[in-house]
Scaffold this active site. Structure first.
Site, mmCIF file in Angstrom:
data_model
loop_
_atom_site.group_PDB
_atom_site.id
_atom_site.type_symbol
_atom_site.label_atom_id
_atom_site.label_comp_id
_atom_site.label_asym_id
_atom_site.label_seq_id
_atom_site.Cartn_x
_atom_site.Cartn_y
_atom_site.Cartn_z
ATOM 1 N N SER A 9 0.815 -1.063 0.050
ATOM 2 C CA SER A 9 0.043 0.056 0.034
ATOM 3 C C SER A 9 0.986 1.302 0.109
ATOM 4 C CB SER A 9 -0.751 0.069 1.320
ATOM 5 O OG SER A 9 -1.531 1.281 1.300
ATOM 6 N N HIS A 34 -1.294 -1.261 -4.274
ATOM 7 C CA HIS A 34 -2.584 -0.815 -3.430
ATOM 8 C C HIS A 34 -2.737 0.867 -3.182
ATOM 9 C CE1 HIS A 34 -6.178 -2.360 -1.213
ATOM 10 N NE2 HIS A 34 -6.005 -1.206 -0.340
ATOM 11 N N ASP A 36 -4.768 3.555 -1.449
ATOM 12 C CA ASP A 36 -6.041 3.981 -0.609
ATOM 13 C C ASP A 36 -6.446 5.380 -0.642
ATOM 14 O OD1 ASP A 36 -6.093 1.505 1.489
ATOM 15 O OD2 ASP A 36 -4.171 1.891 1.630
ATOM 16 N N MET A 38 -8.983 8.232 0.178
ATOM 17 C CA MET A 38 -9.757 8.785 1.095
ATOM 18 C C MET A 38 -10.174 9.907 0.905
ATOM 19 S SD MET A 38 -7.525 7.480 4.428
ATOM 20 C CE MET A 38 -6.446 5.989 4.273
ATOM 21 N N HIS A 67 -8.496 1.225 -3.789
ATOM 22 C CA HIS A 67 -9.563 1.075 -2.916
ATOM 23 C C HIS A 67 -10.218 2.444 -2.618
ATOM 24 C CE1 HIS A 67 -10.372 0.035 1.912
ATOM 25 N NE2 HIS A 67 -11.406 -0.049 0.946
ATOM 26 N N MET A 69 -12.177 4.629 -0.592
ATOM 27 C CA MET A 69 -12.955 4.796 0.843
ATOM 28 C C MET A 69 -13.669 6.237 0.490
ATOM 29 S SD MET A 69 -10.063 3.213 3.338
ATOM 30 C CE MET A 69 -8.818 3.457 2.194
ATOM 31 N N MET A 141 -11.824 -5.505 5.616
ATOM 32 C CA MET A 141 -10.951 -4.470 6.339
ATOM 33 C C MET A 141 -10.669 -5.142 7.828
ATOM 34 S SD MET A 141 -9.968 -1.989 4.541
ATOM 35 C CE MET A 141 -9.364 -0.973 5.577
ATOM 36 N N ASP A 179 -6.868 -6.459 4.399
ATOM 37 C CA ASP A 179 -6.202 -4.960 4.641
ATOM 38 C C ASP A 179 -6.035 -4.393 6.119
ATOM 39 O OD1 ASP A 179 -4.952 -2.278 4.334
ATOM 40 O OD2 ASP A 179 -6.404 -1.615 2.727
#
Length: 218
Positions: A9, A34, A36, A38, A67, A69, A141, A179
């Site tokens: 990540s 990966h 992330d 947000m 991913h 979020m 998660m 994750d």
């Protein structure tokens, strides 16, 4: 026990030398990279988004595992697809109905991208059931999403085992990813439970013994 795949990540990478960090984990055999994403609304933190993905999506040969979020994921699927995402995983909790979850899955597929669905630690694993036949990936998660470096929540192991059984029973073509809080010990437990892909951030990046750490995850 089958060998798991590794998805470093970049949330934990040194962004002042991001290209070098990406090349390092690729050279060490990572299969996925990966991202992330947000938004500061769905989760209480802001990370990075489409410009970062676009700038590095073609710098490597790993799978761009994105991913998101974020709230209202449907609004941004095309932009992430255009930026180079090869898997887009959104959150069950970001949708207002089962139909909306299905619509987002279909939208992701319409852009030729694989579709993933994730749940937060307090969401029952059974919510995946209606969608497993349509999904390419499910993401469990094992920490509360929003920040790196948290401790692994053991209940994630039961969720992985449940999904492994459900996917194998129906012979679905769907990978299981986990994750949060992944290290040499939790990685082994997740592998025993049946996981396919381990996301690891702070366990890998910024460590002088990253070669040994990558090997320990396998």
């Amino acid at each position: 026990m089958k060998e798991v795949m590794i998805a470093p990540s970049i949330l934990s990478a040194d962004f002042s030398k991001l290209g070098e960090e990406i090349k390092l984990v690729e050279d060490l055999g990572a299969e996925y990279l990966h991202f992330d994403v947000m938004d500061g609304h769905f989760v209480p933190n802001i990370s990075f988004g489409i410009p970062v993905l676009k700038s590095i999506s073609k710098l490597h040969n790993m799978v761009n595992d994105v991913h998101i979020m974020i709230s209202e994921p449907k609004k941004y699927i095309q932009k992430f697809a255009d930026a180079g995402a090869q898997i887009i995983t959104f959150h069950y909790e970001a949708c207002n109905s089962l139909q909306e979850v299905k619509d987002v899955i279909d939208l992701i597929h319409s852009y030729g991208v694989k579709a993933g669905l994730s749940i937060k630690p307090n969401t029952p694993v059974e919510v995946f059931d209606p969608f497993l036949k349509d999904l390419d990936l499910v993401l469990v998660m094992s920490v509360e999403p929003g920040f790196g470096g948290q401790s692994f929540i053991p209940e994630a192991l039961n969720k992985i085992a449940y999904l492994r059984n459900a996917i194998d029973e129906k012979d679905y073509d769907c990978l299981i990813e986990v994750d949060g809080g992944i290290n040499d010990k939790t990685a082994h437990l997740c592998a025993e439970a049946g996981v396919d892909i381990l996301v690891a951030g702070s366990y890998l990046f910024g460590r002088k013994d990253i070669v040994e750490r990558m090997e320990s995850l396998r």
